[in-house]
Design an enzyme around this catalytic site. Structure first.
Site, mmCIF file in Angstrom:
data_model
loop_
_atom_site.group_PDB
_atom_site.id
_atom_site.type_symbol
_atom_site.label_atom_id
_atom_site.label_comp_id
_atom_site.label_asym_id
_atom_site.label_seq_id
_atom_site.Cartn_x
_atom_site.Cartn_y
_atom_site.Cartn_z
ATOM 1 N N ASP A 263 -8.524 2.410 4.219
ATOM 2 C CA ASP A 263 -9.192 1.313 4.592
ATOM 3 C C ASP A 263 -9.824 0.634 2.816
ATOM 4 O O ASP A 263 -10.633 1.419 2.369
ATOM 5 C CB ASP A 263 -10.189 0.634 5.335
ATOM 6 C CG ASP A 263 -10.033 0.383 5.673
ATOM 7 O OD1 ASP A 263 -9.410 -0.943 6.189
ATOM 8 O OD2 ASP A 263 -11.303 -0.706 5.603
ATOM 9 N N LYS B 183 -2.627 -0.058 -13.702
ATOM 10 C CA LYS B 183 -3.950 -0.606 -12.100
ATOM 11 C C LYS B 183 -3.998 0.958 -12.092
ATOM 12 O O LYS B 183 -5.107 1.471 -10.796
ATOM 13 C CB LYS B 183 -3.066 -1.635 -11.791
ATOM 14 C CG LYS B 183 -3.914 -1.747 -10.647
ATOM 15 C CD LYS B 183 -3.174 -3.239 -9.417
ATOM 16 C CE LYS B 183 -3.196 -3.436 -8.134
ATOM 17 N NZ LYS B 183 -2.713 -3.500 -7.843
ATOM 18 N N LYS C 36 0.696 -0.952 -0.094
ATOM 19 C CA LYS C 36 -0.412 -0.177 -0.323
ATOM 20 C C LYS C 36 0.728 1.378 0.094
ATOM 21 O O LYS C 36 0.906 1.964 -0.799
ATOM 22 C CB LYS C 36 -0.971 0.160 0.908
ATOM 23 C CG LYS C 36 -2.295 -0.358 0.808
ATOM 24 C CD LYS C 36 -3.028 -0.980 2.468
ATOM 25 C CE LYS C 36 -4.708 -1.570 2.003
ATOM 26 N NZ LYS C 36 -5.485 -1.611 2.908
ATOM 27 N N ASP D 186 -5.636 -9.416 -6.327
ATOM 28 C CA ASP D 186 -5.764 -8.594 -7.587
ATOM 29 C C ASP D 186 -5.481 -10.569 -8.804
ATOM 30 O O ASP D 186 -6.452 -10.362 -9.944
ATOM 31 C CB ASP D 186 -4.025 -7.937 -8.048
ATOM 32 C CG ASP D 186 -4.205 -6.599 -6.927
ATOM 33 O OD1 ASP D 186 -4.967 -6.504 -6.861
ATOM 34 O OD2 ASP D 186 -3.015 -6.384 -6.969
ATOM 35 N N GLY E 70 -2.438 -9.662 -2.541
ATOM 36 C CA GLY E 70 -4.042 -9.531 -2.681
ATOM 37 C C GLY E 70 -4.693 -9.999 -3.400
ATOM 38 O O GLY E 70 -4.332 -11.434 -4.151
#
Length: 192
Positions: free
Chosen positions: A67, A169, A13, A149, A147
């Site tokens: 989040d 992306k 992230k 993806d 994750g």
């Protein structure tokens, strides 16, 4: 150059956020592991607010929180705010989701990303939410991203998130949508 703490322990992230925020000249850093903010909200936006505010107050610095997660229509919106805790690893999360969708034809889903920026006093000064609609594949495809993806497919592009280039992306993901909405607001802020 102002330092902004990213209210996460997830280096993936942080890396994605740095791409979006590069133009602002902010130096981003991960929150210290010792700071643990409980995600007690019932929505992505509530949890982003809690994390940004809690980290900002704990450190007395600007903090930004993301989040995000995956909502699958056939599963009543699950895994939702529990996306990262759905299983102990990315592979296990994907396996669990695919198992729960076994035999289900309607695999509509969406990724949601809520962003919140808190000042050093912990007050939320800017927030937004981005959504990317898609569907869940029958099996993982692609090697990029992290994750969920490899199983999140965007029909408009004919690719999973894991098959997209970082630039694709960045432009089309839920995080990209959220940051595109957030950037004009951030550019008007002068961080002190």
């Amino acid at each position: 150059m102002p330092t902004v703490v990213v209210a996460t322990g997830n280096p993936g992230k942080l890396k994605e956020m740095q791409v979006y925020l590069d133009a602002l000249g902010w130096e981003l850093q991960l929150k210290p592991d010792a700071i643990d903010i409980k995600e007690t909200g019932t929505t992505f936006l509530e949890n982003a607010r809690l994390k940004a505010s809690g980290v900002a107050q704990a450190l007395g610095q600007w903090a930004i929180a993301d989040d995000s997660g995956l909502q699958v229509k056939a599963l009543g919106g699950a895994p939702g705010i529990y996306s990262a805790r759905y299983a102990p690893s990315d592979r296990a999360r994907i396996d669990r989701l695919l198992q729960e969708l076994e035999g289900i034809d309607h695999r509509q889903a969406q990724f949601v990303c809520a962003l919140a920026l808190a000042n050093p006093a912990g007050q939320i000064v800017v927030e937004t939410e981005g959504i990317c609609p898609g569907e869940i594949l029958l099996a993982p495809r692609g090697t990029g991203g992290f994750g969920y993806d490899p199983i999140f497919y965007v029909p408009a592009l004919g690719q999973s998130f894991a098959e997209m280039s970082p630039q694709q992306k960045e432009q089309h993901s839920h995080r990209g949508v959220a940051f595109n909405q957030l950037m004009p607001k951030l550019q008007q802020l002068a961080l002190e």
